[in-house]
Each structure stands twice: as C-alpha cells, then as structure tokens.
Design a protein around this motif. Structure first.
Motif, PDB file in Angstrom:
ATOM      1  N   PHE A  17     -11.561  16.154  25.799  1.00  0.00           N
ATOM      2  CA  PHE A  17     -11.612  16.796  24.485  1.00  0.00           C
ATOM      3  C   PHE A  17     -12.745  16.234  23.626  1.00  0.00           C
ATOM      4  O   PHE A  17     -13.219  16.893  22.700  1.00  0.00           O
ATOM      5  CB  PHE A  17     -10.272  16.634  23.757  1.00  0.00           C
ATOM      6  CG  PHE A  17     -10.102  15.324  23.037  1.00  0.00           C
ATOM      7  CD1 PHE A  17     -10.529  15.164  21.728  1.00  0.00           C
ATOM      8  CD2 PHE A  17      -9.513  14.242  23.672  1.00  0.00           C
ATOM      9  CE1 PHE A  17     -10.372  13.957  21.063  1.00  0.00           C
ATOM     10  CE2 PHE A  17      -9.354  13.035  23.020  1.00  0.00           C
ATOM     11  CZ  PHE A  17      -9.783  12.890  21.709  1.00  0.00           C
ATOM     12  N   ALA A  18     -13.188  14.998  23.944  1.00  0.00           N
ATOM     13  CA  ALA A  18     -14.236  14.345  23.160  1.00  0.00           C
ATOM     14  C   ALA A  18     -15.601  14.444  23.824  1.00  0.00           C
ATOM     15  O   ALA A  18     -16.545  13.774  23.407  1.00  0.00           O
ATOM     16  CB  ALA A  18     -13.874  12.884  22.930  1.00  0.00           C
ATOM     17  N   LYS A  59      -5.517  13.700  25.301  1.00  0.00           N
ATOM     18  CA  LYS A  59      -5.579  14.961  24.565  1.00  0.00           C
ATOM     19  C   LYS A  59      -4.726  14.906  23.302  1.00  0.00           C
ATOM     20  O   LYS A  59      -5.036  15.537  22.291  1.00  0.00           O
ATOM     21  CB  LYS A  59      -5.129  16.116  25.466  1.00  0.00           C
ATOM     22  CG  LYS A  59      -5.390  17.496  24.863  1.00  0.00           C
ATOM     23  CD  LYS A  59      -5.082  18.600  25.872  1.00  0.00           C
ATOM     24  CE  LYS A  59      -5.486  19.957  25.326  1.00  0.00           C
ATOM     25  NZ  LYS A  59      -4.751  20.320  24.101  1.00  0.00           N
ATOM     26  N   SER A 103      -6.338  14.333  19.854  1.00  0.00           N
ATOM     27  CA  SER A 103      -6.937  15.462  19.131  1.00  0.00           C
ATOM     28  C   SER A 103      -5.891  16.374  18.504  1.00  0.00           C
ATOM     29  O   SER A 103      -6.232  17.233  17.684  1.00  0.00           O
ATOM     30  CB  SER A 103      -7.821  16.280  20.079  1.00  0.00           C
ATOM     31  OG  SER A 103      -7.037  16.904  21.088  1.00  0.00           O
ATOM     32  N   GLU A 104      -4.630  16.196  18.859  1.00  0.00           N
ATOM     33  CA  GLU A 104      -3.573  17.090  18.380  1.00  0.00           C
ATOM     34  C   GLU A 104      -2.808  16.527  17.189  1.00  0.00           C
ATOM     35  O   GLU A 104      -1.924  17.183  16.647  1.00  0.00           O
ATOM     36  CB  GLU A 104      -2.600  17.374  19.532  1.00  0.00           C
ATOM     37  CG  GLU A 104      -3.257  18.105  20.709  1.00  0.00           C
ATOM     38  CD  GLU A 104      -2.350  18.172  21.927  1.00  0.00           C
ATOM     39  OE1 GLU A 104      -1.354  17.408  21.965  1.00  0.00           O
ATOM     40  OE2 GLU A 104      -2.635  18.973  22.835  1.00  0.00           O
ATOM     41  N   HIS A 137      -2.746  14.786  13.298  1.00  0.00           N
ATOM     42  CA  HIS A 137      -3.482  14.557  12.050  1.00  0.00           C
ATOM     43  C   HIS A 137      -3.265  13.098  11.665  1.00  0.00           C
ATOM     44  O   HIS A 137      -2.161  12.696  11.293  1.00  0.00           O
ATOM     45  CB  HIS A 137      -2.984  15.477  10.938  1.00  0.00           C
ATOM     46  CG  HIS A 137      -3.756  15.319   9.664  1.00  0.00           C
ATOM     47  ND1 HIS A 137      -4.852  16.099   9.355  1.00  0.00           N
ATOM     48  CD2 HIS A 137      -3.617  14.446   8.628  1.00  0.00           C
ATOM     49  CE1 HIS A 137      -5.341  15.727   8.188  1.00  0.00           C
ATOM     50  NE2 HIS A 137      -4.607  14.718   7.730  1.00  0.00           N
ATOM     51  N   LYS A 150     -14.024  14.799  16.680  1.00  0.00           N
ATOM     52  CA  LYS A 150     -12.854  15.511  17.201  1.00  0.00           C
ATOM     53  C   LYS A 150     -11.538  14.939  16.686  1.00  0.00           C
ATOM     54  O   LYS A 150     -10.468  15.477  16.981  1.00  0.00           O
ATOM     55  CB  LYS A 150     -12.856  15.456  18.733  1.00  0.00           C
ATOM     56  CG  LYS A 150     -14.080  16.093  19.385  1.00  0.00           C
ATOM     57  CD  LYS A 150     -14.119  17.586  19.154  1.00  0.00           C
ATOM     58  CE  LYS A 150     -15.293  18.228  19.892  1.00  0.00           C
ATOM     59  NZ  LYS A 150     -15.334  19.685  19.691  1.00  0.00           N
ATOM     60  N   ILE A 151     -11.622  13.846  15.940  1.00  0.00           N
ATOM     61  CA  ILE A 151     -10.406  13.205  15.429  1.00  0.00           C
ATOM     62  C   ILE A 151     -10.165  13.672  13.998  1.00  0.00           C
ATOM     63  O   ILE A 151     -10.957  13.398  13.096  1.00  0.00           O
ATOM     64  CB  ILE A 151     -10.528  11.671  15.483  1.00  0.00           C
ATOM     65  CG1 ILE A 151     -10.696  11.213  16.933  1.00  0.00           C
ATOM     66  CG2 ILE A 151      -9.296  11.018  14.860  1.00  0.00           C
ATOM     67  CD1 ILE A 151     -10.915   9.725  17.084  1.00  0.00           C
ATOM     68  N   ASN A 152      -9.080  14.365  13.794  1.00  0.00           N
ATOM     69  CA  ASN A 152      -8.724  14.893  12.478  1.00  0.00           C
ATOM     70  C   ASN A 152      -8.033  13.790  11.676  1.00  0.00           C
ATOM     71  O   ASN A 152      -6.945  13.350  12.020  1.00  0.00           O
ATOM     72  CB  ASN A 152      -7.790  16.094  12.662  1.00  0.00           C
ATOM     73  CG  ASN A 152      -7.456  16.769  11.351  1.00  0.00           C
ATOM     74  OD1 ASN A 152      -8.151  16.589  10.349  1.00  0.00           O
ATOM     75  ND2 ASN A 152      -6.386  17.542  11.347  1.00  0.00           N
TER      76      ASN A 152
END
Length: 360
Positions: free
Chosen positions: A258-259, A267, A270-271, A273, A297-299
């Motif tokens: 994902f990164a 994964k 990334s999912e 918050h 990609k990190i929220n």
C-alpha cells in the motif's frame, strides 16, 4: 447390521496443566506448564516417574479460549514471556519451565487471562513507577500541546533534543495529554523497540489499563502483543474503550504494497485514522521520496518528529520556530550549573561535565 462408526475427525480434549518439583533445588521457583490430551495425572507420572520424583500439582484447564478456539501451550508460553516471565533453560532442554519466583498463583492468573483473551499486562514485579517529567521534558510536552491545540494547518512538531533526553517517556505523556486512541510509532532503528516497551510497562500500562502496546518487530518477538492478539481481545473497540500504540519499522512500512513496496503486509496501517504518528530517530532514512510516499499513505491528525540530529530538516526549513523544541548538551550543562536547590536535589548532578573547545 454393521454398526461401525466412522469419525471424520478426532475430538479435541487438550488440557493445560501445571506443576512444580519442590524436591529439585535448581527448579526452585520454576513451574512446568504443558499440554496433554491424556489424563493429566498419567501424563505427569510418565514425565517424572523414571527419576523417582513427585510433583506438586497446581492446576488443570481446558486449552480453549472463551470464544471457543483451541490453543497450544506454546501460545500461552509466549504470553508468559510478554509479561516478563523468564523461561528456563535447563541444559538447552525442558523448555516448558517458567520462573514465577515462588508465586504460583500468578501462573494461574496469567493462564486465566489468556483463556479470557485479556492480554493486558499483569504487574509481576516492583518495577512499576510513577513519573514526574523534568522541567525540559515538561516544557517540550507543553510546547507541543500549545501547537497541537492552535489553528496552525501544519500538524507537525519536532523535538530536537540530545540523546538521553527522555523522548520516549515524554512522548507517552503527550499521548496521555491528548487522549490519543490510535498511535503509530515508526523508526528506522528497530533495535530501540525495547526502550519503548520497557517504558510502557514500567510507567504507563499500570496507570492506563486500557492502553495496549502492539508490535511484531523481531526485536520484540515474544515480548509485545501481536496484532492478532489485540484484535482478539478488543474486537477493535478502540474509540470506545482501548488505546492502541503500534510500533513498526520504517523498513517494513516502505516495503508494504500500500506504501509503494512489493509485500502484502501492514495494509491495516492504511485503514486506520491515526490520532498521532511518531517518527523516532527522524533523521535516519526519512528524507527520501520512497519514505515520503509511504508517510503520505498514513491518514493522521498530527506528527511528532523525534531526533537528536535533525540537521537536514533544519537546513531545509521544514519546521518554523513555533514547531520546534530544542534541548542541547549546552542547555543541559546550564541546567546543571544553575540548579535551584530550593526545589530539591539536582537531577543533573550525576551528569559529566562537558567541555567545548573551538579551534582556529
């Protein structure tokens, strides 16, 4: 009529058992915790009868968690080690013995917690401590809190602090102050993982019983809670009850698909918050396009950078003066020399004197 019954599977009747050998001096304080599908008494008899010993039986429990899943003894052993229980090494064999230091009830309590899928650490020693931050540590937390609660769009802050400043404990204090529920700690130096876990156990976990420290890095193998164990225990009820503090390596993050990497892992990072992303040793391996892509990609709401030598970030003007807390060797020496003893003993007194020389 043929009454043969064909069983497509074997019924599981696995049990966990524990006993001691009080007449064996070098086993003093150690408890044997194993598994069997036989009668427990028969299993123990077979183990010790040839040596002419007798066992002090402690307990027997079905090797089944509260949700109905069966488990093996090595999974329970790993949980013991996560809680600081030392595994014996009797001539590189007999790996099912654990040192409970004369407190056999702790072995049963930990086993019950594991069965109930309660993976919170159980205080087992006197090494739990409250803490009071030194002035410079408190100043760092306060400065970060002020910026955190301001209207600034840049949700990033840097602690430019010398080694041995106490960045780990100070970060935990900041986490508590902002009541973060989802915290991700990333470092390019996985070997420092032990200091994060040690401070968590000594200063934080006993004060914050809903906090969980989670990591699967090699440095914390069999010490920290795994991702699966966290999910099993909490059902991911993070916002309602639990705070998760996850420790991962920068290498693993950059290698995740994902990164931008090639591996199907992490994964879940990334999912989620994240309330706080902590980048430890922020000067190492961070300022690259691949790293930037991974962090994008990190929220998250806020990023705290920890470094003793953030020279490149400072040279690039990545942070303005309101986003930095500085603490240098010179600051520390000044604090040592100018300590006001009306406040008590000098916490810097044992530090060596630092002499700085310049050459022309």
């Amino acid at each position: 009529m043929d009454k043969t019954i064909v069983k497509p599977y074997e019924d599981i009747n696995r049990k966990i058992y524990a006993y001691t050998l009080p007449q064996v001096p070098d086993h003093d304080g150690y408890i044997k915790v194993g598994e069997t599908t036989q009668e427990t008494s028969e299993r123990i008899r077979r183990q010790i009868s040839t040596a002419g010993l007798y066992a002090d039986f402690l307990f027997e429990k079905l090797a089944k968690k509260w949700d109905g899943t069966w488990f093996r003894d090595y999974e329970l052993h790993r949980f013991f080690e996560q809680n600081g229980i030392e595994r014996a090494n009797f001539n590189n064999s007999a790996r099912e013995w654990f040192y409970f230091n004369g407190y056999p009830h702790i072995a049963e309590e930990l086993t019950d917690k594991f069965i109930q899928q309660d993976y919170s650490p159980l205080p087992l020693s006197e090494k739990i401590s409250d803490y009071q931050l030194r002035k410079e540590q408190q100043d760092a937390v306060d400065a970060t809190l002020e910026y955190y609660h301001s209207d600034n769009e840049e949700g990033e802050f840097l602690w430019n602090a010398k080694p041995r400043f106490g960045k780990t404990l100070s970060t935990y204090d900041f986490i508590r102050k902002i009541n973060a529920k989802n915290v991700l700690i990333v470092t390019n130096r996985p070997a420092i993982a032990n200091s994060w876990l040690d401070d968590f156990k000594e200063f934080i976990s006993w004060q914050e019983p809903t906090y969980r420290f989670i990591s699967e890095t090699d440095a914390l193998k069999n010490k920290a809670m795994s991702r699966k164990e966290f999910i099993d225990e909490t059902g991911m009820k993070v916002d309602e009850e639990f705070t998760q503090i996850n420790f991962i390596s920068l290498q693993d993050l950059k290698g995740a698909e994902f990164a931008g990497g090639e591996h199907k892992k992490l994964k879940w990072v990334s999912e989620i918050h994240w309330n706080l992303l902590v980048i430890d040793e922020a000067h190492e391996g961070v300022d690259t396009s691949k790293t930037d892509k991974a962090f994008e990609k990190i929220n998250r709401d806020f990023t705290l950078h920890l470094s003793g030598t953030p020279f490149k970030a400072l040279a690039d003007n990545k942070f303005n003066e309101n986003q930095i807390y500085n603490w240098s060797y010179v600051d520390e020496q000044n604090a040592k020399e100018n300590w006001d003893y009306s406040y008590g003993s000098n916490p810097y007194e044992r530090l060596p004197t630092l002499n700085l020389f310049t050459y022309q």
